[in-house]
Enzyme design. Structure first.
Site, short mmCIF file in Angstrom:
data_model
loop_
_atom_site.label_atom_id
_atom_site.label_comp_id
_atom_site.label_asym_id
_atom_site.label_seq_id
_atom_site.Cartn_x
_atom_site.Cartn_y
_atom_site.Cartn_z
N LEU A 1 10.99 -20.50 -5.32
CA LEU A 1 10.03 -19.59 -4.68
C LEU A 1 8.72 -19.62 -5.46
O LEU A 1 8.73 -19.57 -6.69
CB LEU A 1 10.59 -18.15 -4.69
CG LEU A 1 9.61 -17.03 -4.30
CD1 LEU A 1 9.25 -17.12 -2.81
CD2 LEU A 1 10.20 -15.65 -4.60
N ASP B 1 0.83 -1.21 0.00
CA ASP B 1 0.00 0.00 0.00
C ASP B 1 0.86 1.27 0.00
O ASP B 1 1.94 1.28 0.59
CB ASP B 1 -0.91 -0.02 1.25
CG ASP B 1 -2.05 0.97 1.13
OD1 ASP B 1 -2.28 1.51 0.02
OD2 ASP B 1 -2.71 1.22 2.15
N HIS C 1 2.93 3.70 -8.88
CA HIS C 1 2.82 2.26 -9.20
C HIS C 1 4.10 1.76 -9.88
O HIS C 1 4.57 0.67 -9.60
CB HIS C 1 1.60 2.00 -10.08
CG HIS C 1 0.30 2.28 -9.39
ND1 HIS C 1 -0.02 1.74 -8.16
CD2 HIS C 1 -0.76 3.07 -9.73
CE1 HIS C 1 -1.21 2.17 -7.78
NE2 HIS C 1 -1.68 2.97 -8.71
C1 FPP Z 1 -1.87 0.03 -3.44
O1 FPP Z 1 -1.42 1.35 -3.35
C2 FPP Z 1 -1.26 -0.61 -4.59
C3 FPP Z 1 -1.94 -1.15 -5.64
C4 FPP Z 1 -3.41 -1.14 -5.75
C5 FPP Z 1 -1.23 -1.76 -6.78
C6 FPP Z 1 0.00 -2.53 -6.45
C7 FPP Z 1 0.85 -2.59 -7.65
C8 FPP Z 1 2.20 -2.57 -7.67
C9 FPP Z 1 3.03 -2.64 -6.46
C10 FPP Z 1 2.95 -2.49 -8.94
C11 FPP Z 1 2.58 -3.50 -9.92
C12 FPP Z 1 2.89 -4.87 -9.49
C13 FPP Z 1 3.06 -5.89 -10.32
C14 FPP Z 1 3.32 -7.24 -9.77
C15 FPP Z 1 3.07 -5.72 -11.77
P1 FPP Z 1 -2.47 2.54 -3.51
O2 FPP Z 1 -2.51 2.92 -4.95
O3 FPP Z 1 -3.77 2.14 -2.91
O4 FPP Z 1 -1.78 3.67 -2.68
P2 FPP Z 1 -2.50 4.85 -1.86
O5 FPP Z 1 -3.07 4.21 -0.62
O6 FPP Z 1 -1.36 5.75 -1.54
O7 FPP Z 1 -3.52 5.45 -2.75
#
Ligand code: FPP
Length: 224
Positions: A122, A12, A29
């Site tokens: 893994l 997150d 992201h």
């Molecule tokens: C949550 O942060 C994160 C996500 C919904 C996406 C996670 C994706 C990645 C780490 C990159 C892509 C991964 C792969 C495996 C290709 P948020 O956007 O909710 O953050 P915020 O709480 O600050 O809004």
């Protein structure tokens, strides 16, 4: 010292990081993907066998289309560019969640799973379009259809994490303390670590610190 086979992570804070550092949630992201790579490497160094990453929840569909498209493009490029190398590293990729994306992405996910199916160093469970309540309901429906006895062992067998030991550790970055419909059944006895850092800022040393702390915890499982 506690054995450690499985780490689950709610990654997150990408959006906040992106806005703060690059004036763009999507750039957060992109930066988050670098952290994914670092944590995969460290998981192998630590000889941990399973890593479950929450990449997209069933609730994330509520986000603007532009952000959703960016995320799936990122995933697509990640698979296209990195799957050969992941395979060489003997990493198995397993998707949990409902695989109902574009035809192209579904095909790529299936191919990536098939290619890495027999790998043993893994296992990465990538949670995509995943929701734990949906997973549990589905498992119960299947049990009912097969007239299977309702008990813990049987339910675990019908979950998408079947053949995977339950995570001993859950890490959530981004300074938020909730489970967000992630592995509700499987995390029943997990040690939970809430991290203040946003996911793109999370480093190997933070991960190692959590692992060390976990190994020293007295785990009672209801006993004294
Ligand atoms: C949550 O942060 C994160 C996500 C919904 C996406 C996670 C994706 C990645 C780490 C990159 C892509 C991964 C792969 C495996 C290709 P948020 O956007 O909710 O953050 P915020 O709480 O600050 O809004």
């Amino acid at each position: 010292m506690n054995p450690l086979n499985h780490v689950a992570i709610i990654m997150d804070g990408n959006g906040r990081w992106g806005l703060k550092n690059k004036s763009s949630r999507n750039q957060g992201h992109k930066a988050g993907l670098n952290t994914v790579e670092k944590i995969i490497k460290e998981t192998i160094n630590q000889k941990i066998k399973y890593l479950t990453l929450y990449a997209f929840s069933t609730e994330n569909w509520k986000r603007p289309k532009k952000e959703i498209n960016y995320l799936f493009n990122l995933l697509e490029n990640f698979l296209l560019n990195r799957i050969e190398d992941l395979n060489k590293q003997n990493i198995k990729l397993n998707v949990i969640g409902a695989k109902n994306f574009s035809k192209k992405l579904n095909k790529l996910l299936n191919l990536s799973e098939k290619k890495t199916l027999k790998n043993t160093t893994l296992q990465i469970n990538l949670a995509l379009n995943y929701g734990s309540k949906f997973e549990i309901i589905n498992a119960l429906k299947k049990m009912n259809k097969n007239n299977d006895k309702i008990n813990e062992m049987n339910l675990s067998k019908y979950l998408q994490t079947k053949n995977t030991p339950d995570p001993e550790i859950l890490i959530r970055t981004g300074n938020t303390k909730r489970l967000s419909n992630f592995l509700l059944w499987q995390l029943a006895y997990a040690e939970i670590f809430f991290e203040k850092k946003l996911w793109p800022d999370f480093e190997e040393k933070d991960y190692i610190k959590i692992i060390k702390k976990f190994k020293r915890i007295k785990r009672n499982f209801g006993n004294i």
